[in-house]
Scaffold this motif. Structure first.
Motif, short mmCIF file in Angstrom:
data_model
loop_
_atom_site.label_atom_id
_atom_site.label_comp_id
_atom_site.label_asym_id
_atom_site.label_seq_id
_atom_site.Cartn_x
_atom_site.Cartn_y
_atom_site.Cartn_z
N VAL A 45 0.83 -1.20 0.00
CA VAL A 45 0.00 0.00 0.00
C VAL A 45 0.87 1.26 0.00
N PHE A 46 1.72 1.38 1.04
CA PHE A 46 2.58 2.56 1.17
C PHE A 46 4.02 2.12 1.44
N ILE A 47 4.89 2.25 0.46
CA ILE A 47 6.30 1.95 0.66
C ILE A 47 6.95 3.23 1.18
N ASN A 48 6.57 3.56 2.39
CA ASN A 48 6.99 4.79 3.06
C ASN A 48 7.02 4.49 4.55
N PRO A 49 8.19 4.56 5.20
CA PRO A 49 8.30 4.18 6.61
C PRO A 49 7.39 4.97 7.55
N VAL A 50 7.00 6.17 7.16
CA VAL A 50 6.17 6.99 8.04
C VAL A 50 4.73 6.50 8.06
N ILE A 51 4.23 6.01 6.94
CA ILE A 51 2.81 5.66 6.83
C ILE A 51 2.58 4.21 6.42
N ALA A 52 3.59 3.35 6.57
CA ALA A 52 3.43 1.94 6.22
C ALA A 52 2.16 1.38 6.83
N ALA A 53 1.41 0.61 6.03
CA ALA A 53 0.07 0.20 6.44
C ALA A 53 -0.02 -1.26 6.88
N ASN A 54 0.93 -2.10 6.48
CA ASN A 54 0.79 -3.53 6.77
C ASN A 54 2.15 -4.22 6.72
N GLU A 55 2.11 -5.53 6.90
CA GLU A 55 3.35 -6.31 6.93
C GLU A 55 4.05 -6.32 5.58
N VAL A 56 3.28 -6.33 4.49
CA VAL A 56 3.88 -6.29 3.15
C VAL A 56 4.69 -5.01 2.99
N ASP A 57 4.11 -3.88 3.37
CA ASP A 57 4.83 -2.61 3.30
C ASP A 57 6.13 -2.68 4.09
N SER A 58 6.06 -3.21 5.31
CA SER A 58 7.24 -3.27 6.18
C SER A 58 8.34 -4.12 5.57
N ASP A 59 7.96 -5.22 4.90
CA ASP A 59 8.97 -6.08 4.26
C ASP A 59 9.71 -5.33 3.16
N LEU A 515 10.41 -8.52 14.71
CA LEU A 515 9.25 -8.31 13.86
C LEU A 515 9.37 -9.22 12.65
N PRO A 516 8.26 -9.57 11.99
CA PRO A 516 8.38 -10.43 10.80
C PRO A 516 9.34 -9.89 9.75
N SER A 517 9.34 -8.56 9.54
CA SER A 517 10.22 -7.98 8.53
C SER A 517 11.69 -8.09 8.90
N SER A 518 11.97 -8.38 10.18
CA SER A 518 13.37 -8.48 10.62
C SER A 518 14.10 -9.65 9.97
N ARG A 519 13.36 -10.59 9.38
CA ARG A 519 14.02 -11.71 8.70
C ARG A 519 14.86 -11.22 7.53
N LEU A 520 14.59 -9.99 7.06
CA LEU A 520 15.30 -9.43 5.91
C LEU A 520 16.43 -8.49 6.32
N GLU A 521 16.65 -8.31 7.62
CA GLU A 521 17.66 -7.36 8.09
C GLU A 521 19.05 -7.67 7.56
N ASN A 522 19.39 -8.94 7.49
CA ASN A 522 20.72 -9.34 7.06
C ASN A 522 20.70 -9.86 5.62
N ILE A 523 19.95 -9.17 4.78
CA ILE A 523 19.83 -9.57 3.38
C ILE A 523 21.19 -9.56 2.68
N LYS A 524 22.12 -8.79 3.20
CA LYS A 524 23.45 -8.72 2.59
C LYS A 524 24.14 -10.08 2.61
N ASP A 525 23.74 -10.96 3.54
CA ASP A 525 24.39 -12.27 3.69
C ASP A 525 23.72 -13.37 2.86
N TRP A 526 22.57 -13.11 2.27
CA TRP A 526 21.87 -14.13 1.50
C TRP A 526 22.57 -14.33 0.14
N TYR A 527 22.65 -15.57 -0.30
CA TYR A 527 23.22 -15.81 -1.62
C TYR A 527 22.70 -17.11 -2.21
#
Length: 535
Positions: A45-59, A515-527
């Motif tokens: 919905v909103f790819i904006n950290p100020v107004i993120a609306a749901n888990e998809v946005d947060s991811d 948080l669920p979106s925290s699974r992506l915090e270390n995306i730099k290490d994924w390969y």
């Protein structure tokens, strides 16, 4: 003939020995390249950290917007007993459109959050925080009172670009195209493309590696989100090889995965319980009734039957990963005893009537209650087990299962329930305040039991102002014990976050997710691609 057979064997043996030598003398290392596609149920919905609306946005925001923790240069300075916080950001860092990131962007973001016209979900975290620009790279934040958890709030802030949103009234910020089809972020990935059906349903949201990212760049060239209307459709896509991963998978769907895969069951700082609203039904103000219901609740059965044994049983508000959590406390306090529950009720004047439900003639009342819960499989399945357990001690429960999108506005906000089976998540701030302080009994607070205890209030206030970790831990345990003894809720379980991935993905090492979106915090290490190099 024998010569050629011997020669063939010699060649094969040589190849085999050479291969073994290469394996022994080399190691695999990740290299840049390839992509990853994750399935999601829902829509951005909103790819904006100020107004993120749901888990998809947060991811998506997790990948496209850098946090203060990513932007800061060195440590954050804390002064005046925790009231003043000084921050310096890195030099020569840019937004994805090439504009410089400065302290003005951070101040603008905080003011946007604080403006009620923006209607930001982050508003409660930033009330009373004053900002002061020191330089283009330095900022001072002034709190009205010391708050030990403010560091978590600060480092997890994700600024938005002032040069993009600065001329838009906060009341109109949701109308900007930059919120979805052209976000300008600062993270390791940037927007590439969006695909949607003719009816407007977004099917794909494509991100590519940000080659100008100022921290370690990810190995993955591309990260794509594919969206589905149901978990069933998403699982079919995973089984069909259309996606490489899927999060928040239901426990009862794990056996429906038919291709080779990995399952990550990751602890989260959240708990679920049955919250009593004593103001709606005075019978629930009888602590012996509440204790009897606790004794008659079989947590182990719920965890075995509903969560395939993967959840953690709880009897207090502290969970693994939260300072003060103690397995010994659980072992000493936990007890499942229907016989003790029956005895406790009978001693309090609750006798079994002809229909099997206990009643109290003096109070002219019977033990029949309504239990409200969202229409979420693991909650409704748990509620049915609890209904059966309590029936055995003479307590009738009428299940009131509501659509998930109605729970907050229609039930929680007005506190319109006798009992509610629901959960709280601490996120990145292990703060008891919103859930247990008496000032949070009504909306927008999340004190779902309308709990009030002056000693607990004092401890919570003290914890928030205490920068001594050992002292905070002891106070957290004290608060937990008081809450447990008062029995305003039946604590049940802390379930893990279930994330399934294809076997081709490597580098995912998360052990706990705030948080669920925290699974992506270390995306730099994924390969997904490797090369073999000599040791």
């Amino acid at each position: 003939m024998a010569f050629f057979s011997s020669l063939a064997l010699f060649v094969i043996a040589g190849i085999y020995l050479s291969a073994n030598f290469v394996r022994a003398a080399t190691v695999l290392r990740p290299v840049a390249g390839g992509g990853y596609t994750e399935g999601k149920v829902g829509q951005p919905v909103f790819i904006n950290p100020v107004i993120a609306a749901n888990e998809v946005d947060s991811d998506i925001i997790e990948l496209t917007f850098a946090s203060i923790n990513d932007l800061k240069d060195g440590d954050i300075d804390i002064e005046n007993n925790g009231k003043v916080w000084k921050l310096r950001i890195k030099g020569d860092i840019n937004w994805q459109d090439g504009s410089p990131i400065t302290s003005d962007d951070i101040i603008f973001t905080i003011k946007a959050i604080q403006d009620q016209d923006a209607n930001s979900s982050l508003f409660p975290d930033w009330q009373g925080v004053k900002t002061e620009r020191v330089s283009s790279r330095e900022i001072k934040l002034i709190l009205s009172a010391p708050y030990v958890f403010f560091e978590n709030t600060l480092i997890n802030l994700r600024p938005i670009p002032k040069h993009i949103f600065g001329d838009i009234p906060f009341s109109n910020i949701r109308l900007s195209d930059y919120n979805l089809i052209a976000p300008v972020g600062s993270g390791p990935f940037k927007f590439s493309d969006l695909k949607k059906r003719r009816d407007g349903f977004i099917t794909d949201y494509e991100l590519v590696r940000n080659e100008t990212y100022f921290n370690q760049k990810p190995y993955l060239n591309k990260f794509t989100f594919k969206f589905y209307t149901s978990e069933k459709d998403a699982l079919n896509a995973f089984n069909g090889g259309l996606i490489s991963g899927l999060g928040a998978v239901s426990y009862n769907n794990l056996d429906k995965i038919t291709i080779p895969h990995k399952i990550e069951a990751i602890n989260m700082p959240r708990y679920y319980g049955i919250f009593f609203n004593q103001s709606v039904n005075p019978i629930l103000s009888d602590i012996n009734v509440r204790k009897a219901l606790d004794l008659a609740t079989d947590r182990e059965r719920i965890i075995k039957d509903v969560f395939k044994g993967m959840a953690i049983p709880l009897i207090g508000p502290l969970v693994p990963g939260i300072s003060g959590y103690s397995e010994n406390f659980f072992k000493q306090q936990n007890e499942f005893s229907p016989d003790r529950a029956k005895n406790l009720l009978e001693a309090s004047g609750w006798q079994v009537s002809s229909d099997g439900i206990r009643q109290n003639s003096e109070k002219n009342a019977r033990l029949e209650f309504s239990l409200t819960t969202p229409e979420i499989p693991f909650l409704t399945d748990s509620a049915k087990i609890i209904q059966e357990d309590w029936q055995k001690i003479g307590v009738k429960i009428n299940l009131d299962i509501k659509p998930s999108d109605e729970i907050f506005p229609d039930i929680i906000k007005p506190r319109d329930y006798e009992m509610i089976l629901f959960g709280n998540i601490y996120g990145k701030n292990p703060d008891l305040f919103s859930f247990w302080h008496s000032s949070q009994k009504f909306h927008p607070g999340l004190n779902l039991s309308l709990y009030e205890n002056k000693d607990v209030d004092f401890l919570i206030n003290s914890i928030r102002a205490d920068f001594n970790a050992d002292a905070r831990r002891e106070k957290m345990l004290q608060a937990q014990s008081l809450i447990k003894n008062d029995q305003p809720v039946i604590f049940l379980f802390s379930p893990p976050y279930i994330y399934i991935q294809s076997k081709s993905l490597n580098g995912f090492e998360e052990k706990i997710l705030p948080l669920p979106s925290s699974r992506l915090e270390n995306i730099k290490d994924w390969y997904v691609k490797t090369e073999r190099v000599f040791k």
